[in-house]
Design an enzyme around this catalytic site. Structure first.
Site, PDB file in Angstrom:
ATOM      1  N   LYS A  88      35.132  53.812  39.098  1.00 39.36           N
ATOM      2  CA  LYS A  88      33.680  53.822  39.364  1.00 39.36           C
ATOM      3  C   LYS A  88      33.060  55.129  38.902  1.00 39.36           C
ATOM      4  O   LYS A  88      31.936  55.149  38.390  1.00 39.36           O
ATOM      5  CB  LYS A  88      33.418  53.574  40.843  1.00 39.36           C
ATOM      6  CG  LYS A  88      33.970  52.210  41.250  1.00 39.36           C
ATOM      7  CD  LYS A  88      33.127  51.506  42.286  1.00 39.36           C
ATOM      8  CE  LYS A  88      33.474  50.038  42.366  1.00 39.36           C
ATOM      9  NZ  LYS A  88      34.349  49.685  43.470  1.00 39.36           N
ATOM     10  N   LYS A 102      39.614  41.228  33.917  1.00 38.35           N
ATOM     11  CA  LYS A 102      39.422  40.198  34.946  1.00 38.35           C
ATOM     12  C   LYS A 102      37.996  39.661  34.941  1.00 38.35           C
ATOM     13  O   LYS A 102      37.081  40.310  34.429  1.00 38.35           O
ATOM     14  CB  LYS A 102      39.750  40.775  36.323  1.00 38.35           C
ATOM     15  CG  LYS A 102      38.799  41.847  36.784  1.00 38.35           C
ATOM     16  CD  LYS A 102      38.900  42.073  38.287  1.00 38.35           C
ATOM     17  CE  LYS A 102      37.821  43.050  38.722  1.00 38.35           C
ATOM     18  NZ  LYS A 102      37.530  43.067  40.114  1.00 38.35           N
ATOM     19  N   LYS A 149      31.914  40.327  38.817  1.00 41.87           N
ATOM     20  CA  LYS A 149      30.450  40.314  38.848  1.00 41.87           C
ATOM     21  C   LYS A 149      29.902  41.382  37.927  1.00 41.87           C
ATOM     22  O   LYS A 149      28.978  41.155  37.156  1.00 41.87           O
ATOM     23  CB  LYS A 149      29.961  40.580  40.264  1.00 41.87           C
ATOM     24  CG  LYS A 149      30.270  39.464  41.208  1.00 41.87           C
ATOM     25  CD  LYS A 149      30.149  39.924  42.666  1.00 41.87           C
ATOM     26  CE  LYS A 149      30.899  38.982  43.576  1.00 41.87           C
ATOM     27  NZ  LYS A 149      31.367  39.613  44.793  1.00 41.87           N
TER      28      LYS A 149
HETATM   29  P1  TYM Z   1      34.918  41.505  45.881  1.00 39.13           P
HETATM   30  O1  TYM Z   1      33.620  41.158  46.505  1.00 39.13           O
HETATM   31  O2  TYM Z   1      34.926  42.266  44.616  1.00 39.13           O
HETATM   32  O3  TYM Z   1      35.769  40.202  45.649  1.00 39.13           O
HETATM   33  C1  TYM Z   1      36.004  39.287  46.708  1.00 39.13           C
HETATM   34  C2  TYM Z   1      37.374  38.672  46.605  1.00 39.13           C
HETATM   35  O4  TYM Z   1      37.521  38.020  45.356  1.00 39.13           O
HETATM   36  C3  TYM Z   1      38.698  38.486  44.707  1.00 39.13           C
HETATM   37  N1  TYM Z   1      38.483  38.525  43.251  1.00 39.13           N
HETATM   38  C4  TYM Z   1      39.360  38.037  42.363  1.00 39.13           C
HETATM   39  N2  TYM Z   1      40.561  37.464  42.518  1.00 39.13           N
HETATM   40  C5  TYM Z   1      41.198  37.066  41.407  1.00 39.13           C
HETATM   41  N3  TYM Z   1      40.691  37.228  40.153  1.00 39.13           N
HETATM   42  C6  TYM Z   1      39.493  37.810  39.951  1.00 39.13           C
HETATM   43  N4  TYM Z   1      39.004  37.949  38.739  1.00 39.13           N
HETATM   44  C7  TYM Z   1      38.773  38.259  41.090  1.00 39.13           C
HETATM   45  N5  TYM Z   1      37.567  38.869  41.258  1.00 39.13           N
HETATM   46  C8  TYM Z   1      37.418  39.034  42.589  1.00 39.13           C
HETATM   47  C9  TYM Z   1      38.931  39.883  45.243  1.00 39.13           C
HETATM   48  O5  TYM Z   1      40.280  40.267  45.117  1.00 39.13           O
HETATM   49  C10 TYM Z   1      38.510  39.709  46.679  1.00 39.13           C
HETATM   50  O6  TYM Z   1      39.561  39.182  47.442  1.00 39.13           O
HETATM   51  N6  TYM Z   1      36.505  45.254  48.723  1.00 39.13           N
HETATM   52  C11 TYM Z   1      36.382  43.827  48.662  1.00 39.13           C
HETATM   53  C12 TYM Z   1      35.597  43.222  49.811  1.00 39.13           C
HETATM   54  C13 TYM Z   1      36.124  43.610  51.144  1.00 39.13           C
HETATM   55  C14 TYM Z   1      37.298  43.074  51.768  1.00 39.13           C
HETATM   56  C15 TYM Z   1      37.383  43.775  53.006  1.00 39.13           C
HETATM   57  C16 TYM Z   1      38.247  42.136  51.394  1.00 39.13           C
HETATM   58  C17 TYM Z   1      35.572  44.531  51.971  1.00 39.13           C
HETATM   59  N7  TYM Z   1      36.344  44.635  53.106  1.00 39.13           N
HETATM   60  C18 TYM Z   1      38.435  43.514  53.893  1.00 39.13           C
HETATM   61  C19 TYM Z   1      39.289  41.874  52.296  1.00 39.13           C
HETATM   62  C20 TYM Z   1      39.365  42.571  53.514  1.00 39.13           C
HETATM   63  C21 TYM Z   1      35.665  43.487  47.374  1.00 39.13           C
HETATM   64  O7  TYM Z   1      34.936  44.268  46.826  1.00 39.13           O
HETATM   65  O8  TYM Z   1      35.844  42.219  46.957  1.00 39.13           O
END
Ligand code: TYM
Length: 329
Positions: A111, A194, A197
């Site tokens: 980031k 990957k 968003k």
């Molecule tokens: P975020 O919002 O970026 O993504 C949400 C979930 O989607 C999964 N993901 C993917 N899995 C496989 N391939 C991809 N291309 C892909 N893009 C996204 C992410 O692995 C995630 O599981 N930090 C986290 C949100 C969060 C969270 C937590 C998750 C905050 N607190 C506690 C679990 C437990 C995040 O930014 O996910």
């Protein structure tokens, strides 16, 4: 019965990566476990959404969760910002999270590299807030995609450190989870990396047939295999990875065989993938629009979730305060 926690940032519509990396596993787990699924709206503040955008995104994501099959009668579905106990635990955990280890995490370094003008402290302590999200319910399992592996490692580290510091086995060390055993990464269709968003390569659950077809037909490919049984090049492997999650196994085998025999036509492969994605998302897409227009239902779900989540979170905070040594006079 195990406790399961997961969450998604409300920074855009849900895409296939979110669904197959996290949601799908969670939906399966909600039948038999004590499940919490939340909208990580505090986490989304690291990118400074406007007040108008924030509420709209939260509403959209909540409708998308429900349309995918998250069931508010089975799982606790809530907004992170409705549970202030999370923030208290976050503060307590920051006291033994070290600046050096936070600075070394890959996602923080990433980031900083991408947005050098917005290196806020929320980004630095992001894994601590994430650990608080999980530890507040003392979760054993966290269904996430591969990109969250390091954050989970940090959560385990903070749990262990707390237990060692206070000489109590209080927190469970949470494990990332996928039914297929290995955590997965859904690729983008732009050649490498990957689906995400912020990567601008998402295939969203709300995409209509025309939009998603356009995205798939534009996917990066190469000039095709020239030797029988050759290794599959990355952009083509990415197409197969998507096919693996949305299509029948026999369809995937058919196209893999064509690749191995050097008579694959990428146009046919893409057309098939677009069709299968559409088959998979169209029932979800219809439900999203229905649910989104039902404000009363969304409000009920959020209220019910907040109440249940706070019940679990306040129990943890009470115990944690006692362990740390806070005492009433
Ligand atoms: P975020 O919002 O970026 O993504 C949400 C979930 O989607 C999964 N993901 C993917 N899995 C496989 N391939 C991809 N291309 C892909 N893009 C996204 C992410 O692995 C995630 O599981 N930090 C986290 C949100 C969060 C969270 C937590 C998750 C905050 N607190 C506690 C679990 C437990 C995040 O930014 O996910």
């Amino acid at each position: 019965m195990e406790t399961v926690v997961s969450g998604i940032r409300p920074t855009g519509n849900l895409h296939l990566g979110n669904y197959f990396g996290a949601m799908k596993n969670f939906i399966k787990m909600q039948n038999e476990n004590n499940c919490f699924f939340f909208i990580a709206d505090y986490h989304s503040l690291t990118t400074h959404p406007t007040p108008g955008d924030l509420h709209g995104s939260v509403k959209q994501v909540l409708a998308e969760y429900l349309a995918c099959g998250l069931d508010p009668e089975k799982a606790t579905i809530y907004l992170q910002s409705d549970v202030p106990e999370v923030i208290e635990l976050y503060l307590l955990l920051t006291m033994n999270a070290y600046v050096g280890e936070l600075e070394r995490t890959t996602s923080f370094k990433d980031k900083v590299r991408k947005n050098p003008e917005n290196v806020n402290a929320g980004l630095l302590t992001y894994p601590v807030l994430m650990a608080a999200d999980i530890l507040i319910h003392n979760a054993a399992k966290v269904p996430v995609g591969k990109d969250q592996e390091q954050n989970l490692e940090m959560a385990r580290k903070f749990a262990r450190r707390f237990n060692n510091m206070y000489k109590q086995e209080y927190f469970v060390e949470p494990q990332p989870f996928n039914f297929g055993e290995n955590l997965i990464k859904i690729p983008g269709l732009d050649g490498t990396g990957k689906m995400g968003k912020s990567e601008g390569n998402g295939i969203f659950l709300i995409d209509d047939e025309k939009a998603l077809k356009k995205k798939v037909m534009r996917a990066v490919t190469d000039s095709g295999p020239t030797e029988m049984n050759s290794e599959i090049a990355e952009p083509i492997q990415n197409l197969f990875t998507i096919m693996d999650v949305v299509s029948e196994k026999s369809t995937l085998d058919f196209f893999k065989e064509k690749y191995a025999n050097c008579d694959i036509r990428y146009g046919d492969l893409k057309k098939q993938i677009a069709e299968d994605i559409n088959l998979f998302i169209s029932p979800i897409r219809e439900k999203i629009n229905d649910i989104k227009s039902n404000d009363e239902y969304l409000r009920k779900v959020a209220l019910m979730g907040a109440e249940k989540a706070r019940e679990s979170a306040s129990k943890t905070i009470k115990e944690v305060r006692k362990i740390i040594g806070f005492r009433p006079f």
